[in-house]
Design a protein around this motif. Structure first.
Motif, mmCIF file in Angstrom:
data_model
loop_
_atom_site.group_PDB
_atom_site.id
_atom_site.type_symbol
_atom_site.label_atom_id
_atom_site.label_comp_id
_atom_site.label_asym_id
_atom_site.label_seq_id
_atom_site.Cartn_x
_atom_site.Cartn_y
_atom_site.Cartn_z
ATOM 1 N N VAL A 298 0.842 -1.381 0.081
ATOM 2 C CA VAL A 298 -0.154 -0.116 0.126
ATOM 3 C C VAL A 298 0.917 1.317 0.191
ATOM 4 C CG1 VAL A 298 -1.733 1.079 0.966
ATOM 5 C CG2 VAL A 298 -1.647 -1.044 1.347
ATOM 6 N N LEU A 300 0.652 5.345 0.562
ATOM 7 C CA LEU A 300 -0.274 6.187 1.034
ATOM 8 C C LEU A 300 0.237 7.859 0.682
ATOM 9 C CD1 LEU A 300 -2.670 7.291 2.708
ATOM 10 C CD2 LEU A 300 -1.197 7.061 4.741
ATOM 11 N N VAL A 322 -11.754 4.148 2.326
ATOM 12 C CA VAL A 322 -10.319 3.589 2.241
ATOM 13 C C VAL A 322 -10.500 2.048 2.765
ATOM 14 C CG1 VAL A 322 -7.811 3.702 2.734
ATOM 15 C CG2 VAL A 322 -9.152 5.818 2.233
ATOM 16 N N ALA A 325 -12.069 -0.194 0.289
ATOM 17 C CA ALA A 325 -11.410 -0.320 -1.014
ATOM 18 C C ALA A 325 -10.357 -1.051 -0.752
ATOM 19 C CB ALA A 325 -10.881 1.207 -1.533
ATOM 20 N N LEU A 326 -9.646 -1.113 0.372
ATOM 21 C CA LEU A 326 -8.346 -2.084 0.650
ATOM 22 C C LEU A 326 -8.972 -3.483 0.845
ATOM 23 C CD1 LEU A 326 -6.584 0.040 3.084
ATOM 24 C CD2 LEU A 326 -5.863 -0.252 0.822
ATOM 25 N N VAL A 338 -1.407 -1.230 -4.141
ATOM 26 C CA VAL A 338 -2.738 -0.235 -3.965
ATOM 27 C C VAL A 338 -2.357 1.143 -3.640
ATOM 28 C CG1 VAL A 338 -4.767 -0.063 -2.712
ATOM 29 C CG2 VAL A 338 -4.158 -2.213 -3.183
ATOM 30 N N THR A 339 -2.772 2.058 -4.326
ATOM 31 C CA THR A 339 -2.334 3.357 -4.312
ATOM 32 C C THR A 339 -3.506 4.183 -3.577
ATOM 33 O OG1 THR A 339 -0.778 3.462 -5.865
ATOM 34 C CG2 THR A 339 -1.307 5.452 -5.193
ATOM 35 N N VAL A 340 -3.255 4.915 -2.359
ATOM 36 C CA VAL A 340 -4.215 5.633 -1.510
ATOM 37 C C VAL A 340 -3.926 7.125 -1.735
ATOM 38 C CG1 VAL A 340 -5.585 5.969 0.618
ATOM 39 C CG2 VAL A 340 -4.773 3.484 -0.262
ATOM 40 N N VAL A 358 -8.448 5.618 -4.476
ATOM 41 C CA VAL A 358 -7.779 4.253 -4.055
ATOM 42 C C VAL A 358 -8.017 3.470 -5.648
ATOM 43 C CG1 VAL A 358 -7.809 2.140 -2.708
ATOM 44 C CG2 VAL A 358 -8.794 4.512 -1.797
ATOM 45 N N SER A 359 -6.793 3.071 -6.138
ATOM 46 C CA SER A 359 -6.680 2.301 -7.163
ATOM 47 C C SER A 359 -5.787 1.216 -7.200
ATOM 48 C CB SER A 359 -6.165 3.389 -8.376
ATOM 49 O OG SER A 359 -5.014 3.795 -8.128
ATOM 50 N N ASN A 360 -5.798 0.183 -8.090
ATOM 51 C CA ASN A 360 -4.850 -1.164 -7.887
ATOM 52 C C ASN A 360 -4.745 -1.388 -9.291
ATOM 53 O OD1 ASN A 360 -7.754 -2.141 -6.518
ATOM 54 N ND2 ASN A 360 -6.615 -3.569 -8.156
#
Length: 411
Positions: A298, A300, A322, A325-326, A338-340, A358-360
């Motif tokens: 992750v 952040l 968040v 999403a995680l 995963v980018t938050v 929040v994307s992956n």
């Protein structure tokens, strides 16, 4: 509904208006009705006796005096039917008054009763018949001691007085009926509002339970599945997975205990008055660290400034977004980074508010099946809408998945 709000109503009227069971339809004669009818009967009988004495003083025949007495008593007894048949009783008594003035008192009582119970058009017809019969009486049984024009004016004034009085009573009773209906409607609306509030509370608790427990239980499922499919894993990895399972089960139990405590104790609200502190934007780092310890990659990027300046409700919504999403990324894209991203500023102009991304990317290998309800993103969308913001989600431009939300941040 109090006497201070409606000072022109009697306490009995207020009690009747407050009791919906007493209204509507033909009701039984009450003690007050018996008292009013008795007073009207006595008044009509006294008028008949007085007219009979006047007839004797005017040296009229004994037959005329007897007829006056009989018709006066008949008219007085007819008053007991004026509640069920107000128009017919008033007209019949008025017609009797053409031949004798002994029915004068009964005519006034009947016209009053008709004014209380009849609509304006029918009341105008009844009052017109009574006035016409009173005018004819001036010709059939004139009083030599009173001018005919004066007698006509007195008769007209008396009819207007009793008619106006009856209409005033009718208007007050209509007001009481309206207040009674208003009280019944208010009671029904209060019950409906209570049901809606209970339903909203249950839905809020269900959403909170999903958001809180889904994250913990997903950790349990993922690591338990890893232990199941890799029984030959190194002892250190098995111990780490077992520790994550133990910690997640403990946290899930604590979260469930907190939610049950809210159900049992009304004073535990979302304002942080419960036993455990509610998550805010300041606890977002802890959530990310927990996910990293569980094996997720992750990143952040928090550029929202001081988390203490973000309203507690807004920070809690960001945390839940968040967290969900995680949880979805862990279930559907294991091993993907995963980018938050959280950024924003307070204010009302363009660029103000909090934006959460929040994307992956898509997973590199096969994805194990992890059961889910499919309601998490729906609940997030509703939560963001209730907070005054918006949320969208879907596949990213290069595959994978992305969740983007905007929430207002008042200055």
């Amino acid at each position: 509904m109090t006497h201070a709000e409606y000072p022109w109503l009697l306490p009995s009227d207020l009690a009747e208006a407050a009791d919906p069971d007493q209204g509507g339809g033909r009701r039984r004669r009450t003690v007050r009705d018996w008292a009013v009818d008795t007073v009207g009967f006595v008044f009509a009988a006294l008028v008949a006796i007085a007219v009979a004495r006047t007839s004797r003083q005017l040296n009229e025949s004994d037959a005329v005096v007897l007829v006056d007495r009989i018709l006066g008593v008949t008219a007085a007894f007819a008053l007991w039917a004026r509640r069920s048949r107000p128009a017919a009783t008033a007209i019949a008594v008025a017609v009797l008054g053409v031949v004798t003035p002994a029915t004068g008192g009964a005519v006034m009582v009947c016209v009053f009763g008709a004014a209380v119970r009849l609509p304006p058009r029918r009341l105008a017809a009844v009052a017109g018949v009574a006035l016409a019969c009173g005018t004819l009486q001036g010709f059939t049984r004139p009083d030599p001691e009173i001018d005919p024009l004066l007698a006509l004016v007195v008769n007209l004034v008396l009819l207007l007085l009793v008619t106006g009085w009856g209409m005033l009573v009718r208007a007050r009773r209509q007001l009481v009926a309206a207040l009674r209906e208003r009280a019944r409607r208010a009671e029904a609306e209060a019950g409906l509002r209570a049901e809606q509030a209970q339903r909203a509370a249950r839905e809020a608790i269900a959403r909170e339970m999903h958001d809180v427990l889904a994250h913990r239980l997903t950790l349990l499922s993922v690591h338990a599945g890893a232990l199941e499919f890799r029984p030959d894993a190194p002892p250190a990895e098995v111990a780490r997975a077992a520790g994550v399972i133990r910690d997640s089960a403990h946290e899930a139990l604590q979260d469930l205990r907190q939610i049950i405590g809210v159900l049992r104790a009304p004073e535990d609200r979302e304002d942080g008055s419960g036993d455990r502190p509610q998550p805010t934007l300041a606890t977002l780092d802890t959530l990310v660290a927990e996910s990293r310890e569980a094996g997720m990659a992750v990143v952040l990027d928090n550029r929202a400034g001081d988390p203490a300046t973000v309203p507690a409700a807004t920070g809690r919504t960001v945390y839940r977004i968040v967290q969900e999403a995680l949880t979805n990324a862990r279930k559907h894209a294991p091993g993907a980074e995963v980018t938050v991203s959280v950024r924003g500023r307070p204010g009302d102009g363009p660029g103000a508010g909090l934006t959460v991304d929040v994307s992956n990317p898509p997973p590199a290998g096969p994805v194990p099946h992890v059961p889910g309800s499919g309601q998490g993103l729906i609940g997030l969308t509703e939560r963001a809408t209730l907070a005054g913001g918006r949320l969208c989600h879907g596949p990213g431009p290069r595959g994978g998945f992305a969740v983007r939300a905007w929430l207002p941040w008042p200055p």
